[in-house]
Scaffold this active site. Sequence first.
Site, PDB file in Angstrom:
ATOM      1  N   CYS A  72      16.071  -5.654  61.768  1.00 35.67           N
ATOM      2  CA  CYS A  72      16.309  -5.736  60.318  1.00 35.67           C
ATOM      3  C   CYS A  72      16.834  -7.112  59.922  1.00 35.67           C
ATOM      4  O   CYS A  72      17.754  -7.643  60.550  1.00 35.67           O
ATOM      5  CB  CYS A  72      17.301  -4.665  59.894  1.00 35.67           C
ATOM      6  SG  CYS A  72      17.713  -4.705  58.129  1.00 35.67           S
ATOM      7  N   CYS A 193      14.652  -1.416  54.102  1.00 31.89           N
ATOM      8  CA  CYS A 193      15.583  -0.781  55.040  1.00 31.89           C
ATOM      9  C   CYS A 193      14.778   0.038  56.028  1.00 31.89           C
ATOM     10  O   CYS A 193      13.994   0.908  55.627  1.00 31.89           O
ATOM     11  CB  CYS A 193      16.586   0.103  54.301  1.00 31.89           C
ATOM     12  SG  CYS A 193      17.749   0.942  55.418  1.00 31.89           S
ATOM     13  N   GLN A 329      20.547  18.351  55.509  1.00 32.51           N
ATOM     14  CA  GLN A 329      20.540  17.397  56.614  1.00 32.51           C
ATOM     15  C   GLN A 329      19.634  16.215  56.279  1.00 32.51           C
ATOM     16  O   GLN A 329      18.513  16.395  55.804  1.00 32.51           O
ATOM     17  CB  GLN A 329      20.061  18.072  57.899  1.00 32.51           C
ATOM     18  CG  GLN A 329      21.042  19.069  58.482  1.00 32.51           C
ATOM     19  CD  GLN A 329      22.214  18.399  59.197  1.00 32.51           C
ATOM     20  OE1 GLN A 329      22.304  17.191  59.281  1.00 32.51           O
ATOM     21  NE2 GLN A 329      23.128  19.215  59.698  1.00 32.51           N
ATOM     22  N   TYR A 358      30.781  27.574  56.326  1.00 27.28           N
ATOM     23  CA  TYR A 358      30.444  26.254  55.773  1.00 27.28           C
ATOM     24  C   TYR A 358      28.920  26.166  55.662  1.00 27.28           C
ATOM     25  O   TYR A 358      28.298  25.197  56.101  1.00 27.28           O
ATOM     26  CB  TYR A 358      30.956  25.116  56.665  1.00 27.28           C
ATOM     27  CG  TYR A 358      32.450  25.056  56.871  1.00 27.28           C
ATOM     28  CD1 TYR A 358      33.285  24.469  55.910  1.00 27.28           C
ATOM     29  CD2 TYR A 358      33.036  25.553  58.031  1.00 27.28           C
ATOM     30  CE1 TYR A 358      34.650  24.391  56.102  1.00 27.28           C
ATOM     31  CE2 TYR A 358      34.404  25.474  58.238  1.00 27.28           C
ATOM     32  CZ  TYR A 358      35.211  24.894  57.266  1.00 27.28           C
ATOM     33  OH  TYR A 358      36.572  24.804  57.460  1.00 27.28           O
ATOM     34  N   GLU A 379      30.563  29.924  51.684  1.00 26.88           N
ATOM     35  CA  GLU A 379      30.637  28.518  51.277  1.00 26.88           C
ATOM     36  C   GLU A 379      31.526  28.417  50.041  1.00 26.88           C
ATOM     37  O   GLU A 379      31.455  29.259  49.146  1.00 26.88           O
ATOM     38  CB  GLU A 379      29.222  28.002  50.960  1.00 26.88           C
ATOM     39  CG  GLU A 379      29.149  26.667  50.268  1.00 26.88           C
ATOM     40  CD  GLU A 379      29.729  25.536  51.092  1.00 26.88           C
ATOM     41  OE1 GLU A 379      30.585  24.808  50.544  1.00 26.88           O
ATOM     42  OE2 GLU A 379      29.358  25.392  52.268  1.00 26.88           O
ATOM     43  N   ASP A 427      29.537  25.008  60.750  1.00 26.03           N
ATOM     44  CA  ASP A 427      28.920  23.714  60.441  1.00 26.03           C
ATOM     45  C   ASP A 427      29.768  23.010  59.390  1.00 26.03           C
ATOM     46  O   ASP A 427      29.346  22.821  58.250  1.00 26.03           O
ATOM     47  CB  ASP A 427      27.483  23.920  59.951  1.00 26.03           C
ATOM     48  CG  ASP A 427      26.735  22.603  59.783  1.00 26.03           C
ATOM     49  OD1 ASP A 427      27.271  21.562  60.198  1.00 26.03           O
ATOM     50  OD2 ASP A 427      25.622  22.616  59.231  1.00 26.03           O
ATOM     51  N   CYS A 454      29.252  16.755  63.008  1.00 29.00           N
ATOM     52  CA  CYS A 454      28.833  15.360  62.868  1.00 29.00           C
ATOM     53  C   CYS A 454      29.933  14.400  63.307  1.00 29.00           C
ATOM     54  O   CYS A 454      29.786  13.189  63.158  1.00 29.00           O
ATOM     55  CB  CYS A 454      28.412  15.060  61.428  1.00 29.00           C
ATOM     56  SG  CYS A 454      29.707  15.344  60.198  1.00 29.00           S
TER      57      CYS A 454
END
Length: 503
Positions: A72, A193, A329, A358, A379, A427, A454
């Site tokens: 890049c 990008c 996602q 979640y 949730e 999650d 994550c």
Amino acid sequence: MIEQGKEYEITIEDMSHEGQGIGRIEGLAVFVDGAVVGDVVKAELTKLKKSYAFGRLTEILTPSEYRVSAACEYFGSCGGCSLQSMSYEGQLKLKQKLVKDKLTRIGGLENPLVRDTIGMDVPENYRNKAQFPVGMRQRGTQLGNISGKQTGKYTEKHAGKHVGKNLAKGMTGEAAVGFYQAKSHQIINCETCMIQSAPAEKIAQALREYMKSDHIPAYDEKTGKGLIRHLIVKTAFGTGEVMAILVINGKGMPNGEKLVLMMDDAINELPPDPQTGIEYSLESVVLNINKKNTSEIMGSECVTLAGKPNILEEAGGLSFEISPMSFYQINPVQMVKLYDKALEYAALTGAETVLDLYCGVGTIGLYCASKAKKVIGIESVKAAVLDANRNAVINGIVNAEYICGKAEEELPRLLKEGVQADVVILDPPRAGCDPALLDAVAQVCPKRIVYVSCDPATLARDVKILGELGYGFVEAQPVDMFPHTGHVETVIKMRKCGLGEER
């Protein structure tokens, strides 16, 4: 004695998730920007603390076997893609090591089983959501937000005259639509990008041209003045539908119809996707109103400027409605691999009740629904729950229901009603699970827990807590959802201690 300002030879043994190489001088950890695992470098110490230091790379004495030239043109300026100078093979090994190290050091596990990281065949243009901060370029630079004083309301009739004086004070009149410089709120005007979708690049360029031609000011976070704060582009890779979200510091967009047409023309210029053959179409343009002088990106109010209020995505044999505020996602190709692994860990036979906590817009739970007796999702975000229930209807799934509330509060209520769960799927956001939620999960007493994370650090912390609550770690599977960055998604399997289940 170690001295600040002095140059040292350092062997890089590890990397931080920000992409800094980590080596040691007499046991002191030193973080070096631009260094890669396996490099032997010279670095000048720029900051010296009691237990760590920062170094400036001055020379690469022996390059790592994983060192490559970054592809890049913005690498080193843009704050994203911090691992671009590392081969993709090296990135995958690094992320496996990161997960294992966190589970060992924070989770207290001895030699945890961490599988090889699942990578992408083509680790480029994978993001279905681009989030561009918007500013005005100063003369002679790609950086900066508009800084002149602005007054009045931004209406179609008056928007132009409110910015003329500001542009005369050193501004080019050209918008910087891109990404933040590393450790800064200066904006790099990235016209391309390698990890964003083609529609995102096209819409960003249309916005630059519109802001220049119609003299539309960008928001200045220092003064709280200016109109356009962020551009968010969502691309449904499975259908080709595209949504553009303009986060504005006002009530409307001057000459908004012109901007919509410019964006639509830009998308129509794109050829079909070279891998899937899917054609792109702009289906939704939304204004998000955010007048707060804070760092929060989006406000609570959305107004559809053109097209539909949401777009439709297809992945893993299911359809999902994506709204402006909903979480989905960001890498749909890897999402299917992640969810396949979660489904494998859940080991469903069709007789189980699954709790999806979640749950967001319900993606994982709906993915499991055909293999389960019943799925119950919880949730706290009302809009996401509406999306989840809507997605169940779209897919004709009748054995899934979604509840709005905090899981740590809803779970005890479900227990009192006699609900039992065989499998719990977690999650959570990057911050991990609320301790009260983990306590509530243990009270449900599921046979298996599948945890999707994550952030390896908060994952390891929660694994340790669950261990204390009677659940044993089985294995972890890293999935590279974010190639060329230091982030990694991980799915783990835990089981109730004493069940004697095999791996």
